[in-house]
Design a protein around this motif. Structure first.
Motif, PDB file in Angstrom:
ATOM      1  N   TYR B  39      72.426  22.152 -27.985  1.00  0.00           N
ATOM      2  CA  TYR B  39      71.273  21.866 -27.142  1.00  0.00           C
ATOM      3  C   TYR B  39      70.696  20.498 -27.465  1.00  0.00           C
ATOM      4  O   TYR B  39      70.872  19.974 -28.563  1.00  0.00           O
ATOM      5  N   GLN B  41      66.939  18.130 -26.139  1.00  0.00           N
ATOM      6  CA  GLN B  41      65.566  18.461 -25.749  1.00  0.00           C
ATOM      7  C   GLN B  41      65.485  18.965 -24.312  1.00  0.00           C
ATOM      8  O   GLN B  41      64.522  19.571 -23.930  1.00  0.00           O
ATOM      9  N   TYR B  42      66.497  18.654 -23.506  1.00  0.00           N
ATOM     10  CA  TYR B  42      66.403  19.003 -22.100  1.00  0.00           C
ATOM     11  C   TYR B  42      67.649  19.703 -21.553  1.00  0.00           C
ATOM     12  O   TYR B  42      67.740  19.944 -20.365  1.00  0.00           O
ATOM     13  N   VAL B 251      58.379  32.931 -33.872  1.00  0.00           N
ATOM     14  CA  VAL B 251      59.305  31.810 -34.080  1.00  0.00           C
ATOM     15  C   VAL B 251      60.204  31.657 -32.854  1.00  0.00           C
ATOM     16  O   VAL B 251      60.391  30.555 -32.327  1.00  0.00           O
ATOM     17  N   VAL B 254      58.198  30.186 -29.886  1.00  0.00           N
ATOM     18  CA  VAL B 254      57.973  28.737 -30.002  1.00  0.00           C
ATOM     19  C   VAL B 254      59.251  27.989 -29.651  1.00  0.00           C
ATOM     20  O   VAL B 254      59.238  26.983 -28.933  1.00  0.00           O
ATOM     21  N   GLN B 255      60.374  28.492 -30.131  1.00  0.00           N
ATOM     22  CA  GLN B 255      61.639  27.798 -29.863  1.00  0.00           C
ATOM     23  C   GLN B 255      61.995  27.806 -28.382  1.00  0.00           C
ATOM     24  O   GLN B 255      62.449  26.802 -27.852  1.00  0.00           O
ATOM     25  N   THR B 256      61.758  28.922 -27.686  1.00  0.00           N
ATOM     26  CA  THR B 256      62.061  28.925 -26.253  1.00  0.00           C
ATOM     27  C   THR B 256      61.112  27.981 -25.530  1.00  0.00           C
ATOM     28  O   THR B 256      61.502  27.309 -24.585  1.00  0.00           O
ATOM     29  N   ASN B 257      59.857  27.912 -25.978  1.00  0.00           N
ATOM     30  CA  ASN B 257      58.920  26.988 -25.345  1.00  0.00           C
ATOM     31  C   ASN B 257      59.373  25.554 -25.479  1.00  0.00           C
ATOM     32  O   ASN B 257      59.060  24.719 -24.635  1.00  0.00           O
ATOM     33  N   PHE B 258      60.067  25.251 -26.552  1.00  0.00           N
ATOM     34  CA  PHE B 258      60.566  23.895 -26.736  1.00  0.00           C
ATOM     35  C   PHE B 258      61.997  23.753 -26.241  1.00  0.00           C
ATOM     36  O   PHE B 258      62.699  22.835 -26.613  1.00  0.00           O
ATOM     37  N   LEU B 259      62.391  24.707 -25.418  1.00  0.00           N
ATOM     38  CA  LEU B 259      63.697  24.678 -24.769  1.00  0.00           C
ATOM     39  C   LEU B 259      64.859  24.685 -25.760  1.00  0.00           C
ATOM     40  O   LEU B 259      65.944  24.231 -25.445  1.00  0.00           O
ATOM     41  N   GLN B 260      64.596  25.188 -26.954  1.00  0.00           N
ATOM     42  CA  GLN B 260      65.686  25.289 -27.929  1.00  0.00           C
ATOM     43  C   GLN B 260      66.328  26.672 -27.796  1.00  0.00           C
ATOM     44  O   GLN B 260      66.349  27.461 -28.744  1.00  0.00           O
ATOM     45  N   PHE B 261      66.830  26.939 -26.601  1.00  0.00           N
ATOM     46  CA  PHE B 261      67.339  28.276 -26.322  1.00  0.00           C
ATOM     47  C   PHE B 261      68.441  28.737 -27.273  1.00  0.00           C
ATOM     48  O   PHE B 261      68.419  29.871 -27.726  1.00  0.00           O
TER      49      PHE B 261
END
Lengths: 427, 292
Positions: B39, B41-42, B251, B254-261
């Protein structure tokens, strides 16, 4: 900043409705080839954004003036970014924050807005377009809107350094955030950000638990306490992030914080109940606390404000008539009525001149000039906000926006920052 | 005849199986697959890398005995799990015992059992939030204590603390223990208790050697409910802990919110594995299928 809604079900419902409509309209548009004609009335625009600008009044007035139906899809700030990346066809236009752009633009899911089609493009507030208020430069740390305002081309995936025809987002609202506080419970004036870490307020402060905003508030406090001088608070190096988080963990272990919050309403409750006397806060939350008859101040601090701004963007999937309708809506939005509405809520509108025409002189003096209110000040919904004689916290537009020190941001070391932030929460 | 009846039962199970497949098995498979992706950032892109997993545990083994974020988060969650489990079991068992053996009429039993479920008529977020005005710094309890003169300062640990999280968890989950234990206990033949008594067993011995073994399936089912709920929870911990206490769920959020799927997916897989191990250990102790 954004509001967070509790109504998840509303969210899902609108979303489902939205996707169904998307499928239908998209298919229709493609089959017909949808020539761009000026017959926007009757068009429905699905407007994705946080609830900040999504007022039913604005949609109603827009329908009256332009015939365009606005269908709101209200979600949280993070959710807006997620939608743009993962489901760009589930909305026709978006109201996003500028600080998300470094994550969004490289995906190619947002296209540039054509400045030539924006009637007031040369009148947009210079604080957004150039980072200037009254011709004076303001703080540009973090993802300042001026840094990400132009694209190199309509479908470009990188920002232009010089002004171009293609604008990433047409500003809707922006503001200068500071710390919210209960003067009655603190007992003295607070003038510096370092109060957030002051042991005197041990167990009575709160921080926002949205990493990209919380870390900015923390950095403002740390720099104010003289613990560290950042090169750019909004784009910290790994070492700087380490130090920031280490300081926060120390404060947390010493019992400095009462709670962290992510939801707009949580911040209101923390403050109103007296659990917290000083915290990260957004302007409308302060208004909400005051409307309960509780004293809540939002003063400018010596180190300046943390700025934020949001604006309209177009996803690459919007087609034909809807694009024209979107431009017409944006032009209507900038033409004054909506701007005045937002200004009366304590935000700032993108085109100040047009909004002024729709505000009474005493309103303009109170909200924009920082003068004492000549009459009682009411919110657009009629709630009494301030009695006659009151002065806006922080003063005038120039005093507030002119003292922005940094902006909400996405850092180069974003991933590392999020990881460290989780460490802080777990500590 | 026998053959056609098995066929029929397959058909009968098919709709449920299909729902499970579509809405459970397939998404779970996707999560597993994505947890190996790359992944930025986008964007996320197909790959087969283990770095999402190694990131979760980076430094965890080298810095022992001091705990890394992942370990301390899991430890925190497991501690909550153990405490909530012990408390809900003790309270749930006692209530079930009272309903079965102390309440005489069936009507009364049903009425009281239904009473236990009344709090469930409102959402669990509301049940949780209603504690806040009670426990807060200026809450009812603190004001009461100060008015009576027992304390001079508000007690701070009542809210946004380990205590308040535990309180809310027990409040929310005890009923999940009561119902299955009640169900097992109601089936116990009363003459068994009498026989134990006649054979000279003390009340304690009867409880330990007769009642608890016979309630094992109920206890196991209740435990599974409670453990899975607590392990995955982040809303209760968030609201009652003032977001100062870490949880695995938070945790992941927060990670999904930062698109760190992919990272979030890897975390979800680790969490799932942990819960499965717990459930597996539990099913070693009790063969639920057999006991039912």
């Amino acid at each position: 900043m954004s509001y967070r809604l509790n109504g998840k079900s509303v969210d899902r419902r609108t979303f489902l409705k939205g996707t169904a409509a998307a499928g239908a309209t998209l298919a229709g548009a493609q089959i017909l080839g949808a020539p761009a004609v000026h017959a926007e009335s009757g068009v429905t625009l699905r407007y994705l954004g946080t609830a900040v600008n999504q007022s039913a009044e604005i949609a109603k007035k827009c329908k009256e003036d332009t015939g365009i139906t606005i269908e709101y899809i209200p979600v949280t700030t993070d959710e807006v970014a997620k939608r743009i990346i993962t489901q760009p066809n589930s909305f026709d236009m978006v109201d996003s924050e500028y600080f998300s752009l470094p994550n969004l633009v490289p995906s190619g899911n947002l296209i540039g807005m054509d400045a030539k089609k924006i009637k007031y493009s040369d009148k947009l507030a210079t604080v957004i377009t150039k980072g200037e208020v009254d011709g004076k430069k303001i703080g540009m740390q973090g993802t300042a809107p001026a840094k990400v305002f132009y694209l190199e081309g309509e479908h470009s995936k990188s920002f232009a350094k010089e002004p171009t025809e293609w604008i990433t987002l047409i500003p809707t609202t922006y503001n200068a955030d500071t710390l919210g506080m209960r003067p009655d419970l603190i007992g003295h004036k607070v003038e510096h950000w370092k109060a957030l870490l002051d042991p005197e307020l041990k167990g009575k402060t709160a921080l926002i638990n949205v990493p990209s905003i919380g870390i900015m508030d923390a950095a403002m406090a740390i720099e104010s306490a003289g613990l560290m001088k950042y090169k750019d608070k909004g784009n910290q190096t790994k070492e700087e992030i380490d130090f920031t988080i280490e300081t926060l963990i120390k404060a947390k272990k010493a019992g400095q914080f009462r709670a962290f919050w992510t939801d707009f309403n949580e911040s209101v409750n923390l403050m109103a109940s007296g659990e917290v006397v000083l915290q990260s806060m957004w302007s409308p939350a302060v208004t909400a606390v005051r409307s309960k008859g509780i004293k809540c101040a939002y003063p400018g601090l010596a180190e300046g404000y943390r700025g934020w701004a949001s604006g309209f963007g177009l996803p690459r999937t919007t087609r034909g008539k809807k694009i024209d309708a979107a431009y017409e809506f944006v032009n209507w939005f900038l033409s004054g009525w909506a701007g005045a509405y937002l200004n009366r809520q304590g935000y700032y509108s993108a085109v100040l001149d047009t909004a002024k025409e729709y505000m009474k002189p005493y309103e303009w003096d109170f909200w924009m000039e920082g003068k004492p209110a000549a009459q009682d000040i009411h919110a657009p919904d009629g709630t009494l906000i301030e009695k006659a004689g009151a002065v806006r916290d922080g003063g005038s537009y120039v005093d507030r926006m002119g003292h922005v020190a940094c902006w909400n941001s996405v850092m180069d070391q974003n991933e590392y920052m999020v990881k460290k932030w989780n460490e802080f929460i777990a500590a | 005849m026998a053959k056609s009846s098995t066929k029929t039962s397959y058909w009968q199970a098919a709709p449920m199986a299909l729902v499970f497949l579509l809405f459970f098995a397939v998404p779970l498979g996707v999560i597993l697959i994505v947890s190996f992706w790359k992944y930025t950032q986008y964007s996320i892109s197909p790959a087969f890398i283990f770095s999402n997993y190694t990131d979760i545990f980076s430094g965890c083994f080298t810095q022992l005995p001091s705990l890394c974020t992942t370990f301390s988060t899991y430890l925190q969650t497991l501690i909550f799990c153990a405490e909530v489990w012990a408390l809900t079991l003790a309270i749930g068992f006692t209530i079930a015992y009272f309903l079965v053996f102390e309440v005489r009429t069936t009507t009364m039993q049903v009425v009281l059992a239904l009473l236990c479920t009344i709090p469930f008529w409102t959402s669990n977020v509301i049940r949780m939030i209603s504690w806040i005005p009670l426990l807060g710094r200026n809450g009812l309890i603190n004001q009461g204590l100060q008015d009576v003169g027992l304390t001079s300062h508000p007690i701070e640990w009542l809210l946004y603390s380990h205590f308040s999280v535990l309180l809310a968890f027990v409040h929310l989950n005890t009923v999940f223990m009561i119902i299955p234990i009640l169900n097992s206990m109601a089936r116990i033949d009363k003459s068994l208790i009498e026989a134990a008594h006649d054979a000279g067993a003390s009340a304690w011995q009867t409880l330990w050697n007769v009642l608890i073994p016979l309630c094992k399936p109920g206890i196991a089912i209740g435990s599974i409910f409670v453990i899975t709920v607590v392990m995955g929870d982040y809303i209760t911990i968030g609201i009652m802990g003032g977001q100062q206490i870490a949880s695995v769920g938070k945790v992941i959020q927060v990670q999904t919110n930062f698109l760190q799927f992919p990272l979030a997916a890897a975390n979800a897989v680790v969490l799932l594995a942990t819960v499965l191990v717990l459930i597996w250990a539990l099913s070693r102790l009790v063969d639920i299928r057999k006991e039912l």
